[in-house]
Write a protein that holds these residues in place. Structure first.
Motif, mmCIF file in Angstrom:
data_model
loop_
_atom_site.group_PDB
_atom_site.id
_atom_site.type_symbol
_atom_site.label_atom_id
_atom_site.label_comp_id
_atom_site.label_asym_id
_atom_site.label_seq_id
_atom_site.Cartn_x
_atom_site.Cartn_y
_atom_site.Cartn_z
ATOM 1 N N ASN A 1 45.400 55.966 40.158
ATOM 2 C CA ASN A 1 44.887 54.708 39.758
ATOM 3 C C ASN A 1 44.640 53.940 40.981
ATOM 4 O O ASN A 1 43.410 53.083 40.824
ATOM 5 C CB ASN A 1 45.499 54.020 38.522
ATOM 6 N N THR A 2 45.536 53.771 41.617
ATOM 7 C CA THR A 2 45.372 52.814 42.835
ATOM 8 C C THR A 2 44.182 53.045 43.719
ATOM 9 O O THR A 2 43.552 52.230 44.146
ATOM 10 C CB THR A 2 46.523 52.886 43.830
ATOM 11 N N LYS B 1 41.045 51.714 41.879
ATOM 12 C CA LYS B 1 40.887 50.502 41.800
ATOM 13 C C LYS B 1 40.674 49.591 43.157
ATOM 14 O O LYS B 1 39.611 48.946 43.252
ATOM 15 C CB LYS B 1 42.316 49.737 41.382
ATOM 16 N N TYR C 1 50.527 46.602 42.869
ATOM 17 C CA TYR C 1 49.608 47.467 41.762
ATOM 18 C C TYR C 1 50.212 48.949 41.557
ATOM 19 O O TYR C 1 50.351 49.081 40.367
ATOM 20 C CB TYR C 1 48.332 47.552 42.254
ATOM 21 N N TYR D 1 35.906 55.586 34.467
ATOM 22 C CA TYR D 1 36.959 55.011 35.004
ATOM 23 C C TYR D 1 36.614 54.381 36.399
ATOM 24 O O TYR D 1 36.543 52.979 36.652
ATOM 25 C CB TYR D 1 38.284 55.635 35.359
ATOM 26 N N ALA E 1 35.775 50.336 37.231
ATOM 27 C CA ALA E 1 36.492 49.437 38.377
ATOM 28 C C ALA E 1 35.374 48.657 39.460
ATOM 29 O O ALA E 1 35.642 47.670 39.495
ATOM 30 C CB ALA E 1 37.301 50.281 39.173
ATOM 31 N N ILE F 1 35.294 44.704 39.967
ATOM 32 C CA ILE F 1 35.071 44.084 41.214
ATOM 33 C C ILE F 1 33.935 43.186 41.520
ATOM 34 O O ILE F 1 34.056 42.027 42.196
ATOM 35 C CB ILE F 1 35.199 45.205 42.220
ATOM 36 N N ALA G 1 40.775 52.016 31.123
ATOM 37 C CA ALA G 1 40.401 51.587 32.415
ATOM 38 C C ALA G 1 40.096 50.038 32.610
ATOM 39 O O ALA G 1 40.339 49.577 33.764
ATOM 40 C CB ALA G 1 38.782 52.319 32.577
ATOM 41 N N ASN H 1 42.565 47.989 35.697
ATOM 42 C CA ASN H 1 41.621 47.551 36.589
ATOM 43 C C ASN H 1 41.498 45.817 36.548
ATOM 44 O O ASN H 1 40.746 45.265 37.211
ATOM 45 C CB ASN H 1 40.226 48.211 36.715
ATOM 46 N N SER H 2 42.159 45.263 35.536
ATOM 47 C CA SER H 2 42.028 43.876 35.368
ATOM 48 C C SER H 2 43.394 43.201 36.207
ATOM 49 O O SER H 2 44.394 43.674 36.376
ATOM 50 C CB SER H 2 42.046 43.684 34.024
ATOM 51 N N LYS H 3 43.500 41.763 36.279
ATOM 52 C CA LYS H 3 44.555 41.285 36.655
ATOM 53 C C LYS H 3 45.588 41.038 35.803
ATOM 54 O O LYS H 3 46.654 40.522 36.116
ATOM 55 C CB LYS H 3 43.949 39.713 37.128
ATOM 56 N N TYR I 1 46.978 43.725 34.221
ATOM 57 C CA TYR I 1 47.867 44.955 34.110
ATOM 58 C C TYR I 1 49.283 44.851 34.172
ATOM 59 O O TYR I 1 50.032 45.743 33.304
ATOM 60 C CB TYR I 1 47.304 45.725 35.273
#
Length: 488
Positions: A62-63, A66, A220, A276, A280, A284, A353, A357-359, A361
């Motif tokens: 996932n990292t 993102k 993260y 996904y 992301a 961004i 997703a 990918n949001s703040k 999480y």
């Protein structure tokens, strides 16, 4: 949605072919070639590995998705990959050390109800390791918008290897005990093939250099480890816990029912391979209008396709179980319960997703941990009382609550909405087809009955969905397909 639809269609076709192979494995070869006990052991080992693999992967799959878009040069992207590839060792090394030093105590605890499990516990962390790095290498190709080959390996390649090993058992080339070990090697082979392909798509650098945003990556990843563990726990903790309370053969009955119900999630799995990384990227770039549009389109598209699969399974479920050994018929209720939970999760579109990918999480993680504890508690209550049906009830409640929580979080915190009035129409069409066909049986062989019912349901369901114009993307695919048919 062009690239989404294009690769989603390919992935859906691949995944359904994989499920067809898996159906032969799960509904025929496993029950007849391995027997109930070793089918149950296989289910337990793979489910336990699936619970463990987010830890082994360190959340890097996932990292990668993102943070990849934040790097502008190829050099920065390669350095980023080299850094994150080594991070899982922070957890992998301690886990293997504990597994080796404390094997007897761990294996004894896990096999207290079913002693036959003891000799195979060591394979769980190895399979989890292969699963973890497979997903990491798969994420590397997904960020380059190449999701099809990895999906092929995961859905078809792995199942073909399993089929070969099952046939080897049937022809007495290997024993049922050796099959368990062969399954572990199937996951290892899949991981290595994914590595080779990922390196072909874009060469992988193993040079270690700490990037400037290393702290953000570590934070993260740490949260995503727990988030992924929660999600996988909600999916597989039931199978893991069944081993602690009832005879191992019951896992084979439960596994068949779960496999049938899981077919409903195929459209979601296929679409998420490509939505996904797009999600992301949109987040961004702060393109929230486009993201909201993608959210709605993914929701209705998955609901229509998944609804057709759900209805097709439920109206044919009695005929399906006529094809299985009699002992397996106790799983029919499980199919209904798990199928409904999968359907509800399906209509949330690319909800996961967006969250990951949001703040926000971190916040949803704590709720997930609470619900994971809730799931374990429910399984402890319901499994001793109702067996495999109890596990299904606990899973339905847990997944439904978790899905509602994630939906409300995205709606209230991010002001993104997945549903429109078309979601209601799609639900009504599904209910109409279910009640119209469930009580209607043809007086033929079960396979003929299933084929005839499926054809009729598909024609009616697709016709109603098309006429109601529920999804522009699906209607576009139908129109293109009809044009191709007419041209031929």
């Amino acid at each position: 949605m062009g690239i989404v639809i294009n690769q989603s269609i390919k992935n859906t076709v691949i995944t359904y072919i994989g499920f067809a192979i898996g159906a032969v494995n799960s509904l025929y070869m496993y029950p007849h070639f391995l027997g109930e006990d070793f089918y149950g052991i296989t289910t337990y080992i793979l489910s336990s590995a699936n619970v463990l693999f987010p830890l082994m992967a360190f959340g890097i799959h996932n990292t990668l998705i993102k943070f990849f878009s934040e790097y502008k040069t190829e050099k920065e992207k390669k350095q980023f990959l080299g850094f994150v590839l080594l991070l899982p060792l922070l957890i992998i090394l301690p886990i293997f050390a504990i597994s080796i030093l404390g094997y007897d105590s761990i294996a004894s605890f896990l096999s207290r109800k079913n002693a036959i499990v003891y000799d195979y516990v060591w394979q769980i962390p190895i399979i989890a390791l292969c699963m973890g790095y497979f997903e990491i290498f798969y994420a590397w190709v997904k960020v380059h918008m190449q999701s099809v080959y990895g999906n092929f390996l995961k859905e078809i390649g792995l199942r073909i290897l399993i089929s070969i090993f099952l046939l080897s058992v049937y022809f007495q080339i290997i024993t049922v005990e050796q099959f368990i070990t062969a399954t572990m090697f199937a996951y290892l082979i899949s991981m290595l093939l994914m590595l080779f392909y990922a390196n072909k798509v874009k060469p992988i650098s193993f040079r270690f250099k700490i990037p400037n945003n290393a702290k953000a990556i570590l934070v993260y990843s740490s949260f995503i480890i727990l988030s992924g563990s929660v999600a996988n726990m909600l999916l597989d903790i039931d199978k893991t816990m069944l081993n602690q309370y009832i005879e191992i053969k019951n896992l084979s009955y439960y596994s068949v029912a779960i496999f049938i119900a899981t077919v409903i999630a195929v459209p979601s799995r296929s679409m998420h391979q490509i939505t996904y990384p797009i999600t992301a990227k949109l987040m961004i770039e702060n393109k929230y209008d486009e993201l909201n549009d993608l959210y709605k389109k993914s929701s209705i598209t998955l609901q229509i396709v998944g609804g057709l699969v759900l209805v097709g399974i439920l109206v044919n479920i009695n005929q399906v179980y006529h094809l299985l050994p009699k002992n397996y018929s106790g799983g029919i209720l499980v199919v209904f319960l798990i199928g409904i939970s999968k359907y509800f999760d399906l209509i949330l579109g690319n909800n996961n997703a967006i969250i990951f990918n949001s703040k926000y999480y971190r916040a949803i993680l704590f709720l997930g941990l609470l619900l994971a504890f809730f799931a374990i508690t429910l399984n402890m209550i319901f499994i001793p009382k109702y067996g495999i049906n109890g596990a299904a009830i606990a899973t339905l409640i847990s997944i439904t609550l978790y899905s509602i929580a994630k939906l409300l979080f995205v709606v209230l915190k991010m002001k993104l909405y997945p549903f429109t009035v078309n979601n209601i129409y799609a639900l009504l069409i599904g209910l109409l087809c279910f009640f119209g066909f469930y009580y209607w049986e043809f007086p033929f062989h079960p396979i003929i009955n299933i084929i005839l019912k499926s054809i009729l349901i598909t024609l009616l369901y697709v016709f109603l969905s098309f006429k109601a114009n529920l999804s522009e993307d699906i209607n576009s695919v139908i129109i293109k397909t009809l044009k191709i048919i007419r041209m031929n």
